[in-house]
Design a protein around this motif. Structure first.
Motif, PDB file in Angstrom:
ATOM      1  N   SER A 155       0.839  -1.199   0.000  1.00 25.22           N
ATOM      2  CA  SER A 155       0.000   0.000   0.000  1.00 25.22           C
ATOM      3  C   SER A 155       0.875   1.250   0.000  1.00 25.22           C
ATOM      4  CB  SER A 155      -0.932   0.006   1.209  1.00 25.22           C
ATOM      5  OG  SER A 155      -0.181  -0.003   2.402  1.00 25.22           O
ATOM      6  N   VAL A 156       0.439   2.248  -0.718  1.00 28.36           N
ATOM      7  CA  VAL A 156       1.202   3.487  -0.869  1.00 28.36           C
ATOM      8  C   VAL A 156       0.948   4.380   0.340  1.00 28.36           C
ATOM      9  CG1 VAL A 156       1.502   5.542  -2.279  1.00 28.36           C
ATOM     10  CG2 VAL A 156       1.088   3.325  -3.366  1.00 28.36           C
ATOM     11  N   LYS A 157       2.010   4.873   0.933  1.00 28.26           N
ATOM     12  CA  LYS A 157       1.900   5.726   2.111  1.00 28.26           C
ATOM     13  C   LYS A 157       1.959   7.207   1.750  1.00 28.26           C
ATOM     14  CE  LYS A 157       2.266   2.241   5.028  1.00 28.26           C
ATOM     15  NZ  LYS A 157       1.286   1.269   4.735  1.00 28.26           N
ATOM     16  N   ALA A 158       2.776   7.566   0.750  1.00 28.48           N
ATOM     17  CA  ALA A 158       2.943   8.962   0.382  1.00 28.48           C
ATOM     18  C   ALA A 158       3.319   9.076  -1.092  1.00 28.48           C
ATOM     19  CB  ALA A 158       4.025   9.611   1.236  1.00 28.48           C
ATOM     20  N   VAL A 159       2.933  10.203  -1.696  1.00 34.11           N
ATOM     21  CA  VAL A 159       3.236  10.485  -3.096  1.00 34.11           C
ATOM     22  C   VAL A 159       3.748  11.918  -3.187  1.00 34.11           C
ATOM     23  CG1 VAL A 159       2.258  10.811  -5.405  1.00 34.11           C
ATOM     24  CG2 VAL A 159       1.462   8.925  -3.963  1.00 34.11           C
ATOM     25  N   VAL A 160       4.823  12.118  -3.928  1.00 38.54           N
ATOM     26  CA  VAL A 160       5.305  13.458  -4.239  1.00 38.54           C
ATOM     27  C   VAL A 160       5.087  13.653  -5.728  1.00 38.54           C
ATOM     28  CG1 VAL A 160       7.278  15.020  -4.270  1.00 38.54           C
ATOM     29  CG2 VAL A 160       7.019  13.379  -2.390  1.00 38.54           C
ATOM     30  N   GLY A 161       4.112  14.468  -6.070  1.00 40.55           N
ATOM     31  CA  GLY A 161       3.788  14.734  -7.470  1.00 40.55           C
ATOM     32  C   GLY A 161       4.430  16.028  -7.921  1.00 40.55           C
ATOM     33  N   ILE A 162       5.274  15.959  -8.930  1.00 44.61           N
ATOM     34  CA  ILE A 162       5.952  17.143  -9.454  1.00 44.61           C
ATOM     35  C   ILE A 162       5.526  17.323 -10.903  1.00 44.61           C
ATOM     36  CG2 ILE A 162       8.169  18.203  -9.949  1.00 44.61           C
ATOM     37  CD1 ILE A 162       9.305  16.526  -7.631  1.00 44.61           C
ATOM     38  N   TYR A 163       4.875  18.430 -11.184  1.00 44.10           N
ATOM     39  CA  TYR A 163       4.340  18.710 -12.519  1.00 44.10           C
ATOM     40  C   TYR A 163       3.478  17.545 -13.003  1.00 44.10           C
ATOM     41  CZ  TYR A 163       7.607  22.601 -12.781  1.00 44.10           C
ATOM     42  OH  TYR A 163       8.282  23.750 -12.548  1.00 44.10           O
TER      43      TYR A 163
ATOM     44  N   LEU B  21       2.162  18.073  -3.533  1.00 42.36           N
ATOM     45  CA  LEU B  21       2.011  18.420  -4.945  1.00 42.36           C
ATOM     46  C   LEU B  21       2.841  19.662  -5.249  1.00 42.36           C
ATOM     47  CD1 LEU B  21      -1.844  17.943  -5.168  1.00 42.36           C
ATOM     48  CD2 LEU B  21      -0.068  16.305  -5.785  1.00 42.36           C
ATOM     49  N   VAL B  22       3.649  19.586  -6.309  1.00 42.10           N
ATOM     50  CA  VAL B  22       4.556  20.666  -6.679  1.00 42.10           C
ATOM     51  C   VAL B  22       4.343  21.002  -8.153  1.00 42.10           C
ATOM     52  CG1 VAL B  22       6.975  21.352  -6.815  1.00 42.10           C
ATOM     53  CG2 VAL B  22       6.245  19.761  -5.028  1.00 42.10           C
ATOM     54  N   HIS B  23       4.282  22.301  -8.456  1.00 36.84           N
ATOM     55  CA  HIS B  23       4.194  22.725  -9.854  1.00 36.84           C
ATOM     56  C   HIS B  23       4.770  24.117  -9.995  1.00 36.84           C
ATOM     57  CE1 HIS B  23       0.929  25.637  -9.280  1.00 36.84           C
ATOM     58  NE2 HIS B  23       0.405  24.758  -8.436  1.00 36.84           N
ATOM     59  N   GLY B  24       5.151  24.457 -11.226  1.00 35.57           N
ATOM     60  CA  GLY B  24       5.633  25.798 -11.521  1.00 35.57           C
ATOM     61  C   GLY B  24       4.479  26.686 -11.953  1.00 35.57           C
TER      62      GLY B  24
END
Length: 105
Positions: free
Chosen positions: A21-29, A86-89
């Motif tokens: 099971s997924v505990k954490a996600v770092v989404g970049i763009y 969540l990270v985005h420019g």
């Protein structure tokens, strides 16, 4: 899922019994809605169609594939188990920043 996928296949492996099971996600763009990305590309990047290339079809050919490939399709209030950063420019011309904002909402 909650069940270890390979627990029965590799009994000697101590890690085989660990649930995946997924505990954490770092989404970049991130692209979180494939149909929205396709629509964005029609207007902003008409010569660079990344979603049909990635999914192997256009939404007119296989709309279900776009739904199934979109993380936003799986976000529900009844399953808030995974944490996201969540990270985005602000000036990204490939992924519309509304993708991240919509997914966050």
């Amino acid at each position: 899922g909650a069940e270890p996928a390979f627990a029965q296949r590799y009994p000697q492996d101590a890690h085989a019994a660990v649930a995946a099971s997924v505990k954490a996600v770092v989404g970049i763009y991130g692209v979180y809605d494939m149909l929205a990305q396709w629509e964005h590309d029609q207007l902003e990047r008409s010569r660079d169609q990344i979603t049909p290339d990635f999914l192997g079809a256009s939404p007119m050919e296989n709309r279900r594939r776009f739904f199934e490939a979109s993380p936003i399709s799986y976000t529900t209030l009844d399953r808030p188990r995974t944490r996201f950063l969540l990270v985005h420019g602000l000036e990204d011309d490939i992924v519309d920043v509304r993708q991240t904002r919509g997914f966050l909402t």
